[in-house]
Design a protein around this motif. Structure first.
Motif, PDB file in Angstrom:
ATOM      1  N   ALA A 249       0.809  -1.220   0.000  1.00 50.13           N
ATOM      2  CA  ALA A 249       0.000   0.000   0.000  1.00 50.13           C
ATOM      3  C   ALA A 249       0.843   1.271   0.000  1.00 50.13           C
ATOM      4  N   VAL A 250       2.087   1.189   0.477  1.00 54.54           N
ATOM      5  CA  VAL A 250       2.909   2.407   0.566  1.00 54.54           C
ATOM      6  C   VAL A 250       3.966   2.486  -0.521  1.00 54.54           C
ATOM      7  N   LEU A 251       4.088   1.442  -1.345  1.00 58.42           N
ATOM      8  CA  LEU A 251       5.065   1.482  -2.433  1.00 58.42           C
ATOM      9  C   LEU A 251       4.518   2.289  -3.607  1.00 58.42           C
ATOM     10  N   PRO A 252       5.378   3.000  -4.335  1.00 61.50           N
ATOM     11  CA  PRO A 252       4.928   3.727  -5.535  1.00 61.50           C
ATOM     12  C   PRO A 252       4.353   2.768  -6.571  1.00 61.50           C
ATOM     13  N   ALA A 253       3.473   3.292  -7.392  1.00 63.54           N
ATOM     14  CA  ALA A 253       2.795   2.438  -8.387  1.00 63.54           C
ATOM     15  C   ALA A 253       3.776   1.836  -9.375  1.00 63.54           C
ATOM     16  N   ASN A 254       4.887   2.533  -9.645  1.00 63.63           N
ATOM     17  CA  ASN A 254       5.854   2.036 -10.620  1.00 63.63           C
ATOM     18  C   ASN A 254       7.052   1.349  -9.964  1.00 63.63           C
ATOM     19  N   ASP A 255       6.941   1.009  -8.695  1.00 59.79           N
ATOM     20  CA  ASP A 255       8.056   0.356  -8.006  1.00 59.79           C
ATOM     21  C   ASP A 255       8.248  -1.061  -8.565  1.00 59.79           C
ATOM     22  N   PRO A 256       9.484  -1.411  -8.972  1.00 59.37           N
ATOM     23  CA  PRO A 256       9.704  -2.741  -9.583  1.00 59.37           C
ATOM     24  C   PRO A 256       9.508  -3.908  -8.628  1.00 59.37           C
ATOM     25  N   SER A 257       9.528  -3.646  -7.325  1.00 59.57           N
ATOM     26  CA  SER A 257       9.370  -4.748  -6.370  1.00 59.57           C
ATOM     27  C   SER A 257       7.910  -5.118  -6.129  1.00 59.57           C
ATOM     28  N   ARG A 258       6.977  -4.366  -6.704  1.00 60.62           N
ATOM     29  CA  ARG A 258       5.566  -4.652  -6.463  1.00 60.62           C
ATOM     30  C   ARG A 258       5.168  -6.027  -6.998  1.00 60.62           C
ATOM     31  N   SER A 259       5.683  -6.402  -8.178  1.00 55.40           N
ATOM     32  CA  SER A 259       5.289  -7.692  -8.759  1.00 55.40           C
ATOM     33  C   SER A 259       5.767  -8.859  -7.899  1.00 55.40           C
ATOM     34  N   ALA A 260       7.009  -8.760  -7.383  1.00 54.53           N
ATOM     35  CA  ALA A 260       7.512  -9.828  -6.517  1.00 54.53           C
ATOM     36  C   ALA A 260       6.716  -9.893  -5.223  1.00 54.53           C
ATOM     37  N   LEU A 261       6.323  -8.730  -4.718  1.00 60.59           N
ATOM     38  CA  LEU A 261       5.551  -8.685  -3.475  1.00 60.59           C
ATOM     39  C   LEU A 261       4.163  -9.289  -3.683  1.00 60.59           C
ATOM     40  N   GLU A 262       3.553  -8.969  -4.799  1.00 63.43           N
ATOM     41  CA  GLU A 262       2.238  -9.546  -5.103  1.00 63.43           C
ATOM     42  C   GLU A 262       2.326 -11.054  -5.270  1.00 63.43           C
ATOM     43  N   GLY A 263       3.460 -11.514  -5.870  1.00 66.70           N
ATOM     44  CA  GLY A 263       3.661 -12.958  -6.001  1.00 66.70           C
ATOM     45  C   GLY A 263       3.809 -13.617  -4.633  1.00 66.70           C
ATOM     46  N   GLY A 264       4.487 -12.951  -3.696  1.00 68.38           N
ATOM     47  CA  GLY A 264       4.635 -13.491  -2.352  1.00 68.38           C
ATOM     48  C   GLY A 264       3.303 -13.581  -1.630  1.00 68.38           C
ATOM     49  N   ILE A 265       2.460 -12.558  -1.830  1.00 67.72           N
ATOM     50  CA  ILE A 265       1.126 -12.583  -1.205  1.00 67.72           C
ATOM     51  C   ILE A 265       0.304 -13.742  -1.765  1.00 67.72           C
ATOM     52  N   ALA A 266       0.412 -13.968  -3.060  1.00 67.82           N
ATOM     53  CA  ALA A 266      -0.334 -15.076  -3.676  1.00 67.82           C
ATOM     54  C   ALA A 266       0.150 -16.423  -3.152  1.00 67.82           C
ATOM     55  N   ARG A 267       1.472 -16.586  -3.012  1.00 61.69           N
ATOM     56  CA  ARG A 267       2.008 -17.853  -2.490  1.00 61.69           C
ATOM     57  C   ARG A 267       1.558 -18.074  -1.043  1.00 61.69           C
ATOM     58  N   ALA A 268       1.562 -17.000  -0.237  1.00 60.13           N
ATOM     59  CA  ALA A 268       1.112 -17.126   1.151  1.00 60.13           C
ATOM     60  C   ALA A 268      -0.365 -17.508   1.209  1.00 60.13           C
ATOM     61  N   SER A 269      -1.156 -16.963   0.300  1.00 56.77           N
ATOM     62  CA  SER A 269      -2.587 -17.304   0.247  1.00 56.77           C
ATOM     63  C   SER A 269      -2.780 -18.776  -0.105  1.00 56.77           C
ATOM     64  N   ASP A 270      -2.004 -19.255  -1.083  1.00 57.89           N
ATOM     65  CA  ASP A 270      -2.102 -20.667  -1.473  1.00 57.89           C
ATOM     66  C   ASP A 270      -1.708 -21.577  -0.314  1.00 57.89           C
ATOM     67  N   LYS A 271      -0.617 -21.206   0.383  1.00 56.80           N
ATOM     68  CA  LYS A 271      -0.161 -22.023   1.515  1.00 56.80           C
ATOM     69  C   LYS A 271      -1.239 -22.056   2.622  1.00 56.80           C
ATOM     70  N   LEU A 272      -1.885 -20.924   2.824  1.00 63.49           N
ATOM     71  CA  LEU A 272      -2.918 -20.854   3.854  1.00 63.49           C
ATOM     72  C   LEU A 272      -4.097 -21.763   3.495  1.00 63.49           C
ATOM     73  N   VAL A 273      -4.507 -21.764   2.228  1.00 64.52           N
ATOM     74  CA  VAL A 273      -5.615 -22.616   1.768  1.00 64.52           C
ATOM     75  C   VAL A 273      -5.231 -24.086   1.897  1.00 64.52           C
ATOM     76  N   GLN A 274      -3.979 -24.412   1.511  1.00 59.04           N
ATOM     77  CA  GLN A 274      -3.532 -25.806   1.584  1.00 59.04           C
ATOM     78  C   GLN A 274      -3.505 -26.323   3.026  1.00 59.04           C
ATOM     79  N   SER A 275      -3.294 -25.408   3.963  1.00 60.41           N
ATOM     80  CA  SER A 275      -3.247 -25.818   5.373  1.00 60.41           C
ATOM     81  C   SER A 275      -4.629 -25.830   6.017  1.00 60.41           C
ATOM     82  N   GLY A 276      -5.658 -25.536   5.221  1.00 62.37           N
ATOM     83  CA  GLY A 276      -7.023 -25.589   5.712  1.00 62.37           C
ATOM     84  C   GLY A 276      -7.566 -24.262   6.185  1.00 62.37           C
ATOM     85  N   GLY A 277      -6.824 -23.179   6.003  1.00 61.02           N
ATOM     86  CA  GLY A 277      -7.278 -21.866   6.426  1.00 61.02           C
ATOM     87  C   GLY A 277      -7.984 -21.122   5.319  1.00 61.02           C
TER      88      GLY A 277
END
Length: 401
Positions: A249-277
């Motif tokens: 939420a605080v990174l600039p819209a054109n920050d190159p690290s946003r895509s990696a961060l979004e990928g990390g959020i997606a992986r954490a979401s998948d791990k949470l679902v796989q664990s039953g959450g």
């Protein structure tokens, strides 16, 4: 440095001339006095011969008087045009000794109290570095020459991190905190350096530093990223997602690290679902970008002390934050007066943005050497909100201390 030493040598020769000229004059005076003494001795010797001849009956009284008068005329002729008697300085060693000691003492005092290392370093900073190693060497020397400069220490710590030297970086961040105070950004980057220096092992010290940073500033980006990593490694996937979403939420819209961060959020979401959450979705906040408008001018009293080609750095820095500038623009004296705009897009580092700090100070610095951390003249504003919309006026009018 050659021109510096040539100028110093010329000044030294001028100083020595005041000591050596009296010695030369003293030798000339001694030569004149020696010639006069010789003439007097010859006159006295001639009188002794005339008296001997008179006593032997060779000369009459009249001839004696005539010979004495002739000897006197010869003495006057030999000494005619001579200078008045002066006391000779020849033989007194003080001027010669002083002439030897002056350059030796001057060099010793300058090497002890002078700033030849800073002069050379300033010249080097005027030229762009050829490599990261060269930049590191310059910063290390700058820190050695100015051990109390939080800015130099901070930039050296960042350079160590870029060279994958986290242990050295952690030591520099610790020094920066000691000098600049426990600012959240410094604490977060110190924690990050310790994390990588310890082979990514989480320690109570790292936890304490990150907690302190986020307590001081809930938007401190380094700590948010680091806490998200630790939560993910500990299989606390919802917490990892929360931290990373706050960071996103605080990174600039054109920050190159946003895509990696979004990928990390997606992986954490998948791990949470796989664990039953079930992931708890939260809307991403949009950070408001700061935008400062400032008109920079040069005091009329300084117009004769600067050159049109001198570099002018215009930047904003946090009143309570790291010593590094948040946003920077570069112009020359020839451009003054000039209107500039400082925004989050001018940030030197993505985690150090104007919008992340409630209060900032505007600074304009004239640096003949092109060095942003030091110069000859400076202008500073009073602390002001980072979201101020009115155009600010900034005048360069004081020596840079």
């Amino acid at each position: 440095m050659i021109d510096f030493w040539l100028a110093a040598g010329l000044l030294l020769l001028v100083a020595l001339s005041f000591l050596l000229i009296p010695v030369v004059r003293g030798r000339r005076a001694q030569s004149e006095e020696d010639r006069t003494a010789l003439n007097v001795a010859l006159y006295q010797e001639r009188l002794a011969e005339l008296q001997t001849q008179q006593q032997e009956g060779v000369l009459s009284a009249a001839q004696m008087d005539s010979g004495r008068a002739e000897a006197a005329r010869e003495l006057l002729a030999d000494t005619e045009g001579g200078e008045a008697e002066r006391v000779s300085k020849l033989g007194k060693p003080l001027p010669v000794l002083a002439a030897v000691l002056v350059p030796v003492l001057a060099l010793a005092l300058y090497l002890h109290f002078g700033a030849v290392d800073k002069v050379e370093l300033t010249r080097e900073f005027a030229q762009p570095p050829g490599s990261l190693a060269q930049m590191t060497n310059r910063l290390e020397r700058a820190v050695k020459a100015q051990p109390d400069s939080a800015e130099s220490i901070y930039f050296l710590a960042r350079t160590y991190m870029a060279q994958d030297r986290p242990a050295d970086a952690a030591a520099m961040f610790e020094r920066a905190v000691a000098l600049a105070g426990r600012q959240p950004e410094l604490l977060g980057q110190w924690a990050q350096a310790l994390y990588f220096a310890g082979n990514k092992a989480w320690t109570p010290q790292i936890q304490a530093l990150a907690d302190e940073a986020l307590k001081l500033d809930a938007k401190e980006v380094t700590s948010l990223g680091l806490m998200g990593i630790n939560a993910f490694e500990g299989q606390h996937y919802q917490a990892a997602m929360d931290y990373w979403k706050r960071l996103l939420a605080v990174l600039p819209a054109n920050d190159p690290s946003r895509s990696a961060l979004e990928g990390g959020i997606a992986r954490a979401s998948d791990k949470l679902v796989q664990s039953g959450g079930t992931p708890v979705e939260a809307p991403l906040a949009t950070a408001q970008q700061a935008r400062l408008r400032v008109r920079v001018s040069l005091s009329a009293a300084l117009s004769g002390n600067v050159q049109p080609s001198d570099t002018v750095f215009i930047f904003a820095r946090a009143v309570s934050g790291p010593p590094a500038p948040l946003a920077v623009k570069r112009v020359t004296v020839a451009d003054l007066p000039v209107d500039v705009e400082l925004t989050d897009a001018d940030a030197m580092m993505p985690q150090l943005k104007l919008s992340n700090f409630p209060e900032v100070q505007l600074v304009a610095r004239v640096s003949r050497a092109g060095q942003p951390t030091s110069g000859e003249w400076i202008g500073r504003s009073q602390p002001l909100p980072s979201n101020v919309t009115a155009r600010q006026a900034l005048t360069i009018d004081s020596p840079d201390q």
